[in-house]
Design a protein around this motif. Structure first.
Motif, mmCIF file in Angstrom:
data_model
loop_
_atom_site.group_PDB
_atom_site.id
_atom_site.type_symbol
_atom_site.label_atom_id
_atom_site.label_comp_id
_atom_site.label_asym_id
_atom_site.label_seq_id
_atom_site.Cartn_x
_atom_site.Cartn_y
_atom_site.Cartn_z
ATOM 1 N N THR A 272 0.859 -1.157 0.000
ATOM 2 C CA THR A 272 0.000 0.000 0.000
ATOM 3 C C THR A 272 0.909 1.224 0.000
ATOM 4 O O THR A 272 2.035 1.155 0.487
ATOM 5 N N LEU A 273 0.432 2.368 -0.491
ATOM 6 C CA LEU A 273 1.282 3.560 -0.586
ATOM 7 C C LEU A 273 1.341 4.350 0.719
ATOM 8 O O LEU A 273 2.382 4.916 1.052
ATOM 9 N N LEU A 274 0.253 4.401 1.465
ATOM 10 C CA LEU A 274 0.218 5.197 2.699
ATOM 11 C C LEU A 274 -0.543 4.418 3.758
ATOM 12 O O LEU A 274 -1.651 3.947 3.521
ATOM 13 N N TRP A 275 0.092 4.265 4.913
ATOM 14 C CA TRP A 275 -0.520 3.553 6.040
ATOM 15 C C TRP A 275 0.067 4.136 7.313
ATOM 16 O O TRP A 275 1.220 4.565 7.338
ATOM 17 N N GLN A 299 4.651 20.910 7.263
ATOM 18 C CA GLN A 299 3.596 20.307 6.450
ATOM 19 C C GLN A 299 4.053 20.158 4.999
ATOM 20 O O GLN A 299 3.829 19.125 4.361
ATOM 21 N N ALA A 300 4.740 21.165 4.489
ATOM 22 C CA ALA A 300 5.252 21.086 3.115
ATOM 23 C C ALA A 300 6.283 19.974 2.988
ATOM 24 O O ALA A 300 6.328 19.257 1.966
ATOM 25 N N LEU A 301 7.105 19.803 4.016
ATOM 26 C CA LEU A 301 8.118 18.748 3.984
ATOM 27 C C LEU A 301 7.468 17.372 3.945
ATOM 28 O O LEU A 301 7.883 16.502 3.157
ATOM 29 N N LEU A 302 6.457 17.143 4.774
ATOM 30 C CA LEU A 302 5.816 15.842 4.801
ATOM 31 C C LEU A 302 5.073 15.563 3.491
ATOM 32 O O LEU A 302 5.113 14.437 2.969
ATOM 33 N N ARG A 303 4.421 16.578 2.936
ATOM 34 C CA ARG A 303 3.755 16.388 1.642
ATOM 35 C C ARG A 303 4.783 16.054 0.556
ATOM 36 O O ARG A 303 4.543 15.196 -0.299
ATOM 37 N N SER A 304 5.918 16.717 0.599
ATOM 38 C CA SER A 304 6.969 16.444 -0.376
ATOM 39 C C SER A 304 7.482 15.014 -0.247
ATOM 40 O O SER A 304 7.723 14.330 -1.253
ATOM 41 N N ARG A 305 7.660 14.562 0.981
ATOM 42 C CA ARG A 305 8.111 13.180 1.202
ATOM 43 C C ARG A 305 7.091 12.180 0.671
ATOM 44 O O ARG A 305 7.451 11.171 0.049
ATOM 45 N N ARG A 350 -9.003 8.463 11.469
ATOM 46 C CA ARG A 350 -8.011 7.967 12.414
ATOM 47 C C ARG A 350 -7.029 9.066 12.784
ATOM 48 O O ARG A 350 -6.557 9.825 11.926
ATOM 49 N N ARG A 351 -6.692 9.128 14.066
ATOM 50 C CA ARG A 351 -5.659 10.048 14.542
ATOM 51 C C ARG A 351 -4.302 9.341 14.446
ATOM 52 O O ARG A 351 -3.967 8.490 15.256
ATOM 53 N N SER A 352 -3.564 9.695 13.420
ATOM 54 C CA SER A 352 -2.253 9.114 13.154
ATOM 55 C C SER A 352 -1.244 10.242 13.025
ATOM 56 O O SER A 352 -1.587 11.428 13.119
ATOM 57 N N GLU A 353 0.007 9.895 12.788
ATOM 58 C CA GLU A 353 1.008 10.921 12.540
ATOM 59 C C GLU A 353 0.698 11.696 11.264
ATOM 60 O O GLU A 353 0.968 12.891 11.174
ATOM 61 N N TRP A 354 0.141 11.022 10.260
ATOM 62 C CA TRP A 354 -0.275 11.745 9.055
ATOM 63 C C TRP A 354 -1.320 12.807 9.418
ATOM 64 O O TRP A 354 -1.235 13.957 8.969
ATOM 65 N N TYR A 355 -2.293 12.421 10.208
ATOM 66 C CA TYR A 355 -3.353 13.337 10.593
ATOM 67 C C TYR A 355 -2.818 14.444 11.497
ATOM 68 O O TYR A 355 -3.195 15.614 11.368
ATOM 69 N N ARG A 356 -1.934 14.080 12.417
ATOM 70 C CA ARG A 356 -1.406 15.077 13.356
ATOM 71 C C ARG A 356 -0.726 16.220 12.629
ATOM 72 O O ARG A 356 -0.916 17.395 12.976
ATOM 73 N N VAL A 357 0.077 15.918 11.617
ATOM 74 C CA VAL A 357 0.841 16.953 10.930
ATOM 75 C C VAL A 357 0.004 17.650 9.860
ATOM 76 O O VAL A 357 0.052 18.875 9.718
ATOM 77 N N LEU A 358 -0.790 16.902 9.112
ATOM 78 C CA LEU A 358 -1.450 17.456 7.926
ATOM 79 C C LEU A 358 -2.956 17.616 8.063
ATOM 80 O O LEU A 358 -3.586 18.236 7.195
ATOM 81 N N GLY A 359 -3.559 17.044 9.145
ATOM 82 C CA GLY A 359 -5.006 17.043 9.181
ATOM 83 C C GLY A 359 -5.545 16.109 8.110
ATOM 84 O O GLY A 359 -4.806 15.302 7.535
#
Length: 665
Positions: A272-275, A299-305, A350-359
């Motif tokens: 899967t691409l994102l989990w 947020q820009a850094l995580l989106r870029s990654r 789900r409240r995950s690290e993805w959600y914490r940083v980017l909503g």
């Protein structure tokens, strides 16, 4: 018969006798299948008559000794070790076959006079084209001079040109005593004349299986190719397998599976691409290891990654196998985001690290990045579990509708269907019907059916009556799937045979047993008339609204619940998930959860919490965004990756919330 009708006693007796005879026939068939799977000894070394081809590894020397409490007349003594990997070794190139499962056992002890304890490990080395792979088979951290300790586990080697078994330590350079090495295997001789599953369902939808490398080898490969039209890499395409560090991408495992698909004309459904699990911690950290914040730059850094990760994967498979949609590239679909719904949250996410940083925006971002990267010829899916339950179905449906309304390129909706005998098939029908109304494809992505109906049940092999019941449950599930065939992209079983399931021992959730013999579940899918014995029909009564995961019988505890799940496992590692629920009458602001591992597991990565481990005890603490647990049912979930020397324990031996003993599920 109609309510109130009576049957003469003689007719009733005859009917009962017929049922008994049919059931007896089913039992006899199943027992015959089990008896046909003979266990053979591959390697045995008791050192009574010599070294049995064992030699020293590295600087170590081996010799026979008879004076220091051997298990028989003699044991093997290992001395002169200058590094932890030095030990006793035995070449098994001509004895082992890639893809074959073995039960490996060895007894170890420290020499008399040794102080304390040492970690001792049974391992294997595989060499292919100049590259060495090292597989941990079993470990004990408490080997002493006081008694012999047995190391034993199942081991399925991958490919190799040469291979060897060896005994080493985890750090100590102590001398060792070794005795009674035993390796056995069960012959895998599948019946390849059985009706092919893929043919039986060819007019409805492709049927696939999730695979790892062993499924592409030997007898397992024969069964896979006979019965399935599509494969899903179980772990090889996940972020931790393909992108272990920011500057490093690795595709060896993924390419092995895609190469196999190309060679045998199989479709590939990517996963899967994102989990929130099996994503390396560096995704959410600065270069110095500190956590990303919600600042615009972070947020820009995580989106870029995320975009780089998706684009690089797509580019690799395009470069290696040709353009998507062309004959040489077998990838037809991909799970873009996996398990992002949490029905216990007000917004359903789900409240995950993805959600914490980017909503919530990261979900739409991932789909847009994937469409740009893969183009129009790979169908893009969202995927989640427990979607057959009404309380999970509602936020899942709302999320997909919202994404479509925003123009997000969601092509399909995945339903995992990790279920157990007795879960309502009408709920599955209702979920598929709900999504039939949307302009999306659907897929059953991870189907398996546990024979356990509660956590209080445990067995090595399920009762035959339960296997028959499982066969009829599969029949009923596939009848529902056939009803929705026009909207189904594919149906994938999460594994090939019961010996390699991710579920706990004895669950036996798949169509073939550990010897690759067809079970009643197989006939439930292919030809239900051959199940033979008819149990009570599967209930069609809607299942009551559950907690996010099936709720087993709790043990004793206080005003809190700790639900511990091993969601997937592989040789040497596993993914765990912990949900903590405040069942008290007051809210909890700031939590610390402690539990004790039961099988020598070690933490290696954690998300949605901070955690440390001392010995067998783990201490996990909240992050800023999930610190509050509301009264009377407030909960949060965090996950981790761990290492294990064998099968990780299904449940911790104890757990607490802020010092209060909890119910453990």
């Amino acid at each position: 018969m109609p309510h109130g009708a009576r049957t003469p006693l003689r007719a009733t007796t005859a009917m009962l006798a017929a049922v008994v005879l049919v059931l007896a026939g089913a039992l006899a068939t199943l027992h015959a299948q089990r008896a046909a799977a003979a266990t053979t000894t591959v390697l045995s070394a008791d050192f009574e008559n010599g070294l049995d081809s064992w030699t020293g590894r590295g600087a170590a020397a081996v010799a026979l000794q008879s004076t220091d409490s051997p298990r028989g007349a003699q044991s093997l003594e290992v001395t002169g070790r200058t590094a932890s990997w030095n030990g006793a070794t035995r070449d098994v190139t001509s004895l082992f076959t890639p893809g074959t499962s073995y039960t490996v056992s060895v007894w170890v002890r420290l020499p008399s006079g040794s102080s304390g304890s040492a970690g001792v490990r049974l391992s294997a080395q595989r060499d292919t084209a100049g590259t060495s792979s090292y597989d941990t088979i079993a470990t004990s951290t408490t080997v002493t001079s006081g008694a012999w300790t047995q190391l034993t586990a199942s081991y399925t080697p991958g490919t190799f040109t040469t291979a060897s078994l060896y005994v080493e330590t985890t750090g100590s350079l102590t001398d060792l005593l070794v005795d009674d090495v035993l390796v056995t295997s069960t012959a895998l001789t599948p019946d390849l004349t059985l009706p092919a599953i893929k043919t039986a369902w060819a007019s409805s939808f492709p049927v696939g299986a999730a695979v790892e490398a062993p499924e592409t080898l030997g007898a397992r490969s024969d069964v896979l190719l006979r019965h399935f039209a599509q494969i899903t890499p179980g772990n090889a395409m996940k972020p931790d397998a393909t992108h272990p560090s920011e500057a490093t991408f690795t595709f060896t495992g993924a390419d092995q599976i895609v190469d196999y698909a190309v060679a045998h004309h199989l479709r590939v459904y990517g996963h899967t691409l994102l989990w929130h699990q099996q994503t390396p911690a560096w995704f959410f950290q600065h270069a110095d290891g500190s956590s990303l914040t919600t600042s615009t730059d972070d947020q820009a850094l995580l989106r870029s990654r995320l975009q780089t990760h998706i684009q690089t994967l797509a580019d690799h498979f395009r470069t290696t196998y040709g353009e998507y949609g062309a004959a040489g590239n077998p990838i037809v679909a991909f799970d873009v985001v996996n398990e992002v719904v949490d029905e216990n949250q007000s917004d359903g996410l789900r409240r995950s690290e993805w959600y914490r940083v980017l909503g919530p925006s990261y979900i739409a971002d991932a789909f847009r990045y994937a469409r740009t990267a893969f183009g129009p010829n790979v169908k893009l899916f969202i995927n989640d579990y427990n979607t057959e339950y009404a309380n999970k179905r509602a936020p899942y449906l709302a999320l997909v509708k919202s994404l479509l309304a925003q123009g997000v390129p969601v092509d399909g909706v995945g339903h995992q269907l990790h279920v157990e005998i007795g879960r309502s098939v009408s709920d599955i029908d209702a979920t598929l019907s709900a999504f039939d109304a949307l302009p999306v494809r659907q897929a059953v992505t991870e189907l398996d059916v546990s024979t356990y109906k509660s956590s209080g049940e445990s067995w090595t092999t399920p009762p035959t009556t339960r296997l028959v019941e499982q066969g009829y449950y599969y029949r009923d599930v596939f009848a529902v799937l056939k009803k929705h065939a026009s909207s189904l992209e594919s149906v994938t079983l999460w594994g090939l045979d019961d010996s390699r399931t991710w579920l706990r021992s004895g669950a036996a959730p798949l169509l073939f047993d550990g010897t690759l013999a067809a079970k009643p579940a197989f006939w439930g899918v292919v030809d239900p008339s051959r199940i033979e014995a008819t149990p009570t029909p599967t209930s069609t009564t809607p299942t009551p609204t559950p907690t996010p995961t099936p709720t087993p019988t709790p043990t004793s505890g206080g005003a809190c619940v700790v639900d511990y799940q091993v969601s997937s496992a592989w040789p040497g590692g596993f993914v765990g998930q912990v949900t903590v629920v405040n069942t008290g009458t007051a809210a909890v602001d700031g939590w610390t959860v402690r539990w004790t591992f039961g099988a020598g597991e070690q933490l290696s990565q954690v998300w949605s919490a901070t955690a440390t481990q001392q010995g067998t005890q783990v201490t996990a603490t909240n992050l800023s965004w999930n610190a509050r647990l509301a009264a009377a049912g407030g909960s949060t979930t965090f996950g981790f990756i761990g290492t294990s020397t064998g099968t990780p324990a299904a449940d911790p031996t104890s757990a607490s919330l802020n010092g209060t003993s909890c119910v453990v599920r």
